[in-house]
Design a protein around this motif. Structure first.
Motif, short mmCIF file in Angstrom:
data_model
loop_
_atom_site.label_atom_id
_atom_site.label_comp_id
_atom_site.label_asym_id
_atom_site.label_seq_id
_atom_site.Cartn_x
_atom_site.Cartn_y
_atom_site.Cartn_z
N LEU A 119 0.82 -1.21 0.00
CA LEU A 119 0.00 0.00 0.00
C LEU A 119 0.86 1.26 0.00
CD1 LEU A 119 -2.95 -0.90 2.40
CD2 LEU A 119 -3.03 -0.64 -0.09
N ILE A 120 1.97 1.23 0.70
CA ILE A 120 2.89 2.37 0.70
C ILE A 120 3.39 2.62 -0.72
CG2 ILE A 120 5.18 3.15 1.46
CD1 ILE A 120 4.50 1.73 4.20
N ALA A 121 3.82 1.57 -1.39
CA ALA A 121 4.31 1.71 -2.77
C ALA A 121 3.21 2.21 -3.69
CB ALA A 121 4.86 0.38 -3.26
N MET A 122 1.99 1.69 -3.53
CA MET A 122 0.87 2.13 -4.37
C MET A 122 0.52 3.60 -4.11
SD MET A 122 -1.44 -1.30 -4.00
CE MET A 122 -2.61 -1.17 -5.33
N ALA A 123 0.51 3.99 -2.84
CA ALA A 123 0.21 5.39 -2.51
C ALA A 123 1.24 6.32 -3.12
CB ALA A 123 0.14 5.56 -1.00
N GLN A 124 2.49 5.95 -3.03
CA GLN A 124 3.55 6.77 -3.60
C GLN A 124 3.45 6.83 -5.13
OE1 GLN A 124 6.84 4.70 -1.72
NE2 GLN A 124 7.01 6.27 -0.12
N ALA A 125 3.16 5.70 -5.74
CA ALA A 125 3.09 5.63 -7.21
C ALA A 125 1.91 6.40 -7.78
CB ALA A 125 3.03 4.17 -7.66
N THR A 126 0.83 6.50 -7.01
CA THR A 126 -0.37 7.15 -7.52
C THR A 126 -0.54 8.59 -7.02
OG1 THR A 126 -1.66 6.13 -5.74
CG2 THR A 126 -1.64 5.00 -7.88
N GLY A 127 0.44 9.08 -6.27
CA GLY A 127 0.38 10.48 -5.83
C GLY A 127 -0.38 10.71 -4.55
N PHE A 128 -0.65 9.68 -3.80
CA PHE A 128 -1.34 9.82 -2.51
C PHE A 128 -0.34 9.73 -1.37
CE2 PHE A 128 -4.69 8.51 -5.42
CZ PHE A 128 -5.68 9.43 -5.12
N GLN A 129 0.69 10.53 -1.46
CA GLN A 129 1.79 10.53 -0.50
C GLN A 129 1.29 10.75 0.93
OE1 GLN A 129 5.00 9.79 -1.22
NE2 GLN A 129 5.57 10.02 0.92
N HIS A 130 0.22 11.52 1.08
CA HIS A 130 -0.30 11.80 2.43
C HIS A 130 -0.88 10.55 3.11
CE1 HIS A 130 -3.71 12.37 -0.31
NE2 HIS A 130 -4.53 12.20 0.73
N HIS A 131 -1.07 9.47 2.38
CA HIS A 131 -1.54 8.21 2.98
C HIS A 131 -0.38 7.39 3.55
CE1 HIS A 131 -5.27 8.24 0.12
NE2 HIS A 131 -5.38 9.12 1.09
N VAL A 132 0.82 7.68 3.11
CA VAL A 132 1.98 6.86 3.49
C VAL A 132 2.16 6.79 5.00
CG1 VAL A 132 4.51 6.65 3.34
CG2 VAL A 132 3.16 7.13 1.27
N ALA A 133 2.06 7.91 5.69
CA ALA A 133 2.25 7.91 7.15
C ALA A 133 1.21 7.04 7.84
CB ALA A 133 2.21 9.33 7.69
N ILE A 134 0.01 6.99 7.30
CA ILE A 134 -1.05 6.16 7.88
C ILE A 134 -0.68 4.69 7.74
CG2 ILE A 134 -3.48 5.49 7.63
CD1 ILE A 134 -3.93 8.42 6.56
N TYR A 135 -0.22 4.30 6.56
CA TYR A 135 0.18 2.91 6.35
C TYR A 135 1.43 2.56 7.17
CZ TYR A 135 -2.96 3.28 2.34
OH TYR A 135 -4.05 3.49 1.53
N GLU A 136 2.33 3.51 7.29
CA GLU A 136 3.54 3.26 8.08
C GLU A 136 3.20 3.01 9.55
OE1 GLU A 136 5.97 6.66 7.08
OE2 GLU A 136 7.00 5.53 5.48
N ALA A 137 2.19 3.71 10.07
CA ALA A 137 1.76 3.48 11.45
C ALA A 137 1.25 2.04 11.61
CB ALA A 137 0.68 4.49 11.85
N SER A 138 0.44 1.60 10.66
CA SER A 138 -0.07 0.23 10.71
C SER A 138 1.06 -0.77 10.53
CB SER A 138 -1.13 0.03 9.62
OG SER A 138 -2.26 0.83 9.87
N LEU A 139 1.98 -0.48 9.64
CA LEU A 139 3.12 -1.37 9.42
C LEU A 139 3.93 -1.54 10.70
CD1 LEU A 139 4.98 -3.06 7.60
CD2 LEU A 139 6.07 -0.91 6.88
N ARG A 140 4.18 -0.45 11.41
CA ARG A 140 4.92 -0.53 12.67
C ARG A 140 4.20 -1.42 13.68
NH1 ARG A 140 5.82 4.84 11.43
NH2 ARG A 140 4.16 5.53 12.81
N GLU A 141 2.88 -1.31 13.74
CA GLU A 141 2.11 -2.15 14.66
C GLU A 141 2.23 -3.63 14.27
OE1 GLU A 141 -1.28 1.25 15.59
OE2 GLU A 141 -1.68 -0.28 14.08
N GLU A 142 2.16 -3.90 12.99
CA GLU A 142 2.29 -5.29 12.52
C GLU A 142 3.70 -5.82 12.78
OE1 GLU A 142 -0.34 -6.74 12.02
OE2 GLU A 142 -1.73 -5.25 11.25
N GLU A 143 4.70 -5.00 12.56
CA GLU A 143 6.09 -5.42 12.82
C GLU A 143 6.30 -5.72 14.30
OE1 GLU A 143 8.40 -3.01 9.23
OE2 GLU A 143 8.11 -2.02 11.17
N LYS A 144 5.73 -4.89 15.16
CA LYS A 144 5.88 -5.08 16.60
C LYS A 144 5.20 -6.38 17.05
CE LYS A 144 3.28 -2.88 19.30
NZ LYS A 144 2.26 -2.98 20.23
#
Length: 181
Positions: free
Chosen positions: A128-153
């Motif tokens: 989703l991070i890659a898709m958001a970046q590729a489609t110009g929805f950069q402002h979604h990246v931080a949201i996905y990164e928060a979820s990613l950190r939770e999943e990694e933890k």
């Protein structure tokens, strides 16, 4: 426009690219719906492993927050989650958890499945991070990164408790106590 069309900045701005992105978000929503079902079924049965139950309860709260974040993004994009995907994956989550109930090592099967599921979720958020970046929805990246950190933890916590959980399972089995769940 085709999926590979891009603006001068290298972004994929076609309707097809946006639809692929939306489909990815809907799939992530369905995956998190499946996670809630898996967690609920396991929490209903855990008896001898309060340390596992505590991790699952905490991650359930995180998963609910992740679903809300995904709902917000879908709403921003003028759409919603896929009821069919949510239903199918929710049913799949229930069936997977129920399949382990007949196993004499139910807790171990669930543990292995949980570790694998957390890895799957990490890959989903990275996508989703890659898709958001590729489609110009950069402002979604931080949201996905928060979820990613939770999943990694959660992944790290579960993976790191494998030895301890295995030993406890074996000790309970040898003592004749309720070991499977």
């Amino acid at each position: 426009m085709t999926y590979t069309d891009a603006t001068s900045s290298g972004l994929m701005s076609s309707d097809e690219a946006k639809q692929s992105y939306i489909m990815g978000i809907q799939s992530a929503h369905a995956l998190e719906t499946q996670a809630t079902q898996l967690i609920n079924r396991q929490l209903e049965r855990i008896e001898s492993y309060p340390e596992v139950a505590a991790i699952l309860r905490q991650h359930y709260g995180e998963t609910e927050a992740q679903l809300q974040r995904l709902d917000g993004i879908l709403q921003e994009l003028g759409t919603s989650s896929s009821g069919l995907k949510d239903f199918a994956t929710g049913l799949s989550g229930n069936m997977a958890a129920m399949a382990h109930t007949i196993m004499s090592d139910e807790i171990m099967k669930n543990h292995f499945a949980n570790v694998a599921f957390e890895a799957f979720e990490q890959a989903t958020y990275r996508s989703l991070i890659a898709m958001a970046q590729a489609t110009g929805f950069q402002h979604h990246v931080a949201i996905y990164e928060a979820s990613l950190r939770e999943e990694e933890k959660t992944f790290a916590t579960l993976l790191n408790m494998t030895d301890q959980l295995t030993t406890k399972f074996m000790q309970l089995s040898l003592s004749g106590e309720q070991a499977k769940r």
